[in-house]
Write an enzyme that holds these catalytic residues in place. Structure first.
Site, short mmCIF file in Angstrom:
data_model
loop_
_atom_site.label_atom_id
_atom_site.label_comp_id
_atom_site.label_asym_id
_atom_site.label_seq_id
_atom_site.Cartn_x
_atom_site.Cartn_y
_atom_site.Cartn_z
N CYS A 64 -46.04 14.47 7.09
CA CYS A 64 -44.99 15.17 6.41
C CYS A 64 -44.09 15.84 7.09
O CYS A 64 -44.64 16.76 8.12
CB CYS A 64 -45.97 15.77 5.56
SG CYS A 64 -45.24 16.37 3.98
N CYS A 68 -45.97 23.51 4.33
CA CYS A 68 -47.22 24.22 4.02
C CYS A 68 -48.19 24.36 4.06
O CYS A 68 -49.03 23.40 5.00
CB CYS A 68 -47.69 23.43 2.15
SG CYS A 68 -46.63 22.41 1.44
N CYS A 71 -51.88 22.63 4.58
CA CYS A 71 -51.91 21.57 4.56
C CYS A 71 -52.14 20.97 5.26
O CYS A 71 -51.77 20.66 6.46
CB CYS A 71 -50.62 20.48 3.38
SG CYS A 71 -50.88 18.92 2.92
N CYS A 108 -55.47 8.62 -9.10
CA CYS A 108 -54.28 8.97 -8.85
C CYS A 108 -53.40 9.14 -7.12
O CYS A 108 -54.47 8.61 -6.13
CB CYS A 108 -54.48 10.51 -8.62
SG CYS A 108 -53.57 11.56 -8.11
N CYS A 139 -52.02 8.01 -12.52
CA CYS A 139 -51.30 9.80 -11.88
C CYS A 139 -50.76 9.55 -10.75
O CYS A 139 -51.65 8.26 -9.66
CB CYS A 139 -52.48 10.04 -12.21
SG CYS A 139 -52.33 12.20 -11.35
N CYS A 199 -49.04 17.03 -14.59
CA CYS A 199 -50.48 17.58 -13.74
C CYS A 199 -49.77 18.75 -12.92
O CYS A 199 -48.91 18.36 -11.74
CB CYS A 199 -51.14 16.44 -13.11
SG CYS A 199 -52.76 17.01 -12.19
N ARG A 271 -58.89 21.33 -14.37
CA ARG A 271 -59.74 20.71 -13.23
C ARG A 271 -59.71 21.14 -12.45
O ARG A 271 -59.76 22.78 -11.77
CB ARG A 271 -58.49 19.66 -12.99
CG ARG A 271 -59.33 18.64 -11.38
CD ARG A 271 -59.17 17.27 -11.46
NE ARG A 271 -58.15 16.39 -12.07
CZ ARG A 271 -57.19 15.78 -12.29
NH1 ARG A 271 -56.27 16.57 -11.22
NH2 ARG A 271 -56.56 15.01 -13.36
N1 SAM Z 1 -46.40 15.12 -0.66
C1 SAM Z 1 -46.64 16.16 -2.09
C2 SAM Z 1 -46.59 17.02 -2.83
O1 SAM Z 1 -46.23 18.12 -1.71
O2 SAM Z 1 -46.55 17.40 -4.53
C3 SAM Z 1 -47.82 15.34 -2.40
C4 SAM Z 1 -49.21 15.83 -2.24
S1 SAM Z 1 -49.56 17.19 -1.96
C5 SAM Z 1 -51.16 16.60 -0.82
C6 SAM Z 1 -50.98 17.86 -3.21
C7 SAM Z 1 -51.36 19.05 -3.34
O3 SAM Z 1 -52.67 19.02 -3.05
C8 SAM Z 1 -50.82 20.14 -3.62
O4 SAM Z 1 -49.28 20.87 -3.75
C9 SAM Z 1 -51.66 21.14 -2.83
O5 SAM Z 1 -52.17 22.05 -4.17
C10 SAM Z 1 -53.17 20.08 -2.91
N2 SAM Z 1 -53.39 20.68 -1.69
C11 SAM Z 1 -53.07 19.90 -0.15
N3 SAM Z 1 -53.85 21.05 1.14
C12 SAM Z 1 -54.96 21.94 0.06
C13 SAM Z 1 -55.82 22.49 0.71
N4 SAM Z 1 -55.89 21.89 1.54
N5 SAM Z 1 -56.74 22.94 0.31
C14 SAM Z 1 -56.79 22.76 -1.51
N6 SAM Z 1 -55.46 22.23 -1.83
C15 SAM Z 1 -54.55 21.54 -1.00
C1 DTB Z 2 -54.63 18.23 -6.39
O1 DTB Z 2 -53.80 20.13 -7.39
N1 DTB Z 2 -55.29 18.32 -5.56
C2 DTB Z 2 -55.18 17.20 -5.21
C3 DTB Z 2 -54.24 16.49 -5.93
N2 DTB Z 2 -53.86 17.35 -6.38
C4 DTB Z 2 -53.79 15.66 -5.26
C5 DTB Z 2 -55.04 17.79 -3.60
C6 DTB Z 2 -56.30 18.32 -2.94
C7 DTB Z 2 -55.89 18.05 -1.76
C8 DTB Z 2 -56.79 18.80 -0.65
C9 DTB Z 2 -57.05 18.65 0.88
C10 DTB Z 2 -56.99 17.26 1.13
O2 DTB Z 2 -57.81 16.31 1.14
O3 DTB Z 2 -56.04 16.17 2.09
FE1 SF4 Z 3 -46.60 17.74 2.85
FE2 SF4 Z 3 -48.73 18.82 2.18
FE3 SF4 Z 3 -46.80 20.07 1.48
FE4 SF4 Z 3 -47.26 17.45 0.47
S1 SF4 Z 3 -48.49 19.03 0.27
S2 SF4 Z 3 -45.47 18.29 0.77
S3 SF4 Z 3 -48.32 15.92 1.54
S4 SF4 Z 3 -47.42 19.63 3.90
#
Ligand code: SAM
Ligand code: DTB
Ligand code: SF4
Length: 395
Positions: A64, A68, A71, A108, A139, A199, A271
């Site tokens: 990506c 963030c 992430c 989802c 979702c 959501c 959730r």
């Molecule tokens: N890329 C898209 C976005 O950012 O909207 C969708 C996928 S993104 C991984 C969805 C959500 O996962 C993020 O907004 C964040 O709230 C959650 N997330 C990602 N990494 C995480 C982590 N290490 N711990 C907890 N939540 C996480």
């Molecule tokens: C949300 O709020 N939590 C989920 C889902 N929406 C997509 C994602 C959590 C991701 C946790 C880190 C991972 O597994 O990569």
């Molecule tokens: Fe990309 Fe992760 Fe940010 Fe979603 S949360 S936009 S997958 S870096």
């Protein structure tokens, strides 16, 4: 000394004008009082023993371009997550079927995109159509969407779109630099305008203060409509991300966050989201007592671990919880004049051979005989719009 009674509906108005100070005051209540209020709010709109069960699948992992700080899928961090292409439809369907057989009611699909390209939409739309045809709620979480993209996903049968605010607007600039809070609010408004359910939640445990957790909750509750689902994620710390090594949040602060979300958004599914693999059963139980009524179910979130289904089934058993029936089934039954759902039981219970654990409904009123079981007993052909949703081969 006052008697402890559930609080009335007037105590939990649906508001969109919360101040940060009000939310901070909620978070600061003595924990038993906060849990009492959250428990009262929970019972106004939900069966406290029912938990909605969603399964996640990463349909496009890693690589990506965003930054963030939490992430593992951001290309710029060295986390060991390998970038993949968008999954094939058949592979997604196989995973959705497995999730359904295990008892999930919502599926989802997540993609590690800043936003989908227009050319990706028909492929994702096909996934949505086919997953929906299995009788699952759908979702997706694909990053920022235009209005036209949201409309196309709605037309394909998408029920929910997940797009999180992630953190307090005050802290946002320290966590993400490649898009701003207004971009997120714009996507959420496209999603609502397309008629999709939202959501939307955030992450705690990123080193924020209680005041900043209040800021996240206040911003969620003050959205033009409360999100239908509110995922509260506890940061999953992944080596290689900037937030790895953050001081862990006090578990009671996490419980307080859940309870405040329940009070501020009483009609939403709250959730208990990422981070459960690192929680013990006692902490999760407290979160359910604080009003959480939804989980991610299945051994993986997107790239990180989640409790396996055996552990979750045992937890449900220990706590006397049961999976919430697919909302659509419930609302369709609700719409039949003269029928009232008075309770539901774990296990299909309708005479078929399923072991999915999908709840059956107890119904009173005219025509209740036909509908008294959530299971059709294998006697009628199953379509996405009818049947018990139990996942047994007969229904
Ligand atoms: N890329 C898209 C976005 O950012 O909207 C969708 C996928 S993104 C991984 C969805 C959500 O996962 C993020 O907004 C964040 O709230 C959650 N997330 C990602 N990494 C995480 C982590 N290490 N711990 C907890 N939540 C996480
Ligand atoms: C949300 O709020 N939590 C989920 C889902 N929406 C997509 C994602 C959590 C991701 C946790 C880190 C991972 O597994 O990569
Ligand atoms: Fe990309 Fe992760 Fe940010 Fe979603 S949360 S936009 S997958 S870096």
């Amino acid at each position: 000394m006052s008697a402890v009674r559930p609080l009335p509906v007037e105590a939990f108005p649906i508001r969109h004008d919360w101040s940060r100070a009000e939310v901070e005051a909620l978070l600061a209540l003595p924990l038993p009082e906060l849990l009492h209020r959250a428990g009262s709010a929970h019972r106004l709109h939900f069966e406290p023993g029912e938990v909605q069960v969603s399964t996640l699948l990463s349909v496009k992992t890693g690589g990506c371009p965003e930054d963030c700080a939490y992430c593992p899928q951001a290309a710029r961090y060295h986390t060991g997550v390998e970038a993949t292409k968008l999954m094939e439809l058949d592979d997604v369907l196989a995973k959705a079927q497995q999730a359904k057989a295990a008892g999930a009611s919502r599926f989802c699909m997540g993609a590690a995109w800043r936003s989908p390209k227009d050319r990706d939409i028909p492929k994702v739309a096909a996934m949505i159509r086919e997953v929906k045809a299995l009788g699952l709620e759908t979702c997706a979480t694909l990053g920022m969407l235009s209005g036209a993209q949201a409309g196309a996903l709605k037309d394909a049968g998408l029920d929910y779109y997940n797009h999180n605010l992630d953190t307090d607007p005050e802290l946002y600039g320290d966590i993400i630099h490649t898009r701003d809070m207004q971009d997120r609010l714009d996507t959420l408004s496209h999603v609502r305008d397309a008629g999709l359910k939202t959501c939307c939640g955030g992450i705690v445990g990123m080193g924020e203060s209680r005041r900043q957790r209040a800021g996240l909750l206040m911003t969620l509750a003050n959205l033009p409509a409360h999100p239908d689902s509110v995922p509260i994620n506890r940061l999953v710390q992944v080596e290689g991300t900037p937030l790895a090594g953050t001081v862990e949040l006090d578990p009671f602060e996490f419980v307080r966050t859940i309870a405040a979300a329940r009070i501020l958004m009483p009609r939403s599914m709250v959730r208990l989201s990422a981070g459960r693999a690192e929680m013990n059963d006692e902490l999760q139980a407290l979160c359910f007592c604080a009003g959480a009524n939804s989980i991610f179910y299945g051994e993986k979130l997107l790239t990180t671990g989640n409790p396996d289904t055996l552990r979750d089934n045992a937890l449900f058993e220990r706590l006397g919880l049961r999976p919430m029936p697919i909302e659509e089934v419930k609302s369709q039954l609700d719409a039949i004049p003269g029928l009232t759902i008075v309770g539901s039981e774990g296990g299909c219970g309708g005479g078929c051979a399923c072991s999915s654990g999908v709840a059956s409904l107890t119904i009173v009123g005219a025509a209740s005989e036909a509908a008294a079981s959530g299971c059709c007993g294998g006697s009628t052909p199953r379509t996405p719009e009818d049947g018990c949703g139990c996942g047994c081969s007969g229904c």
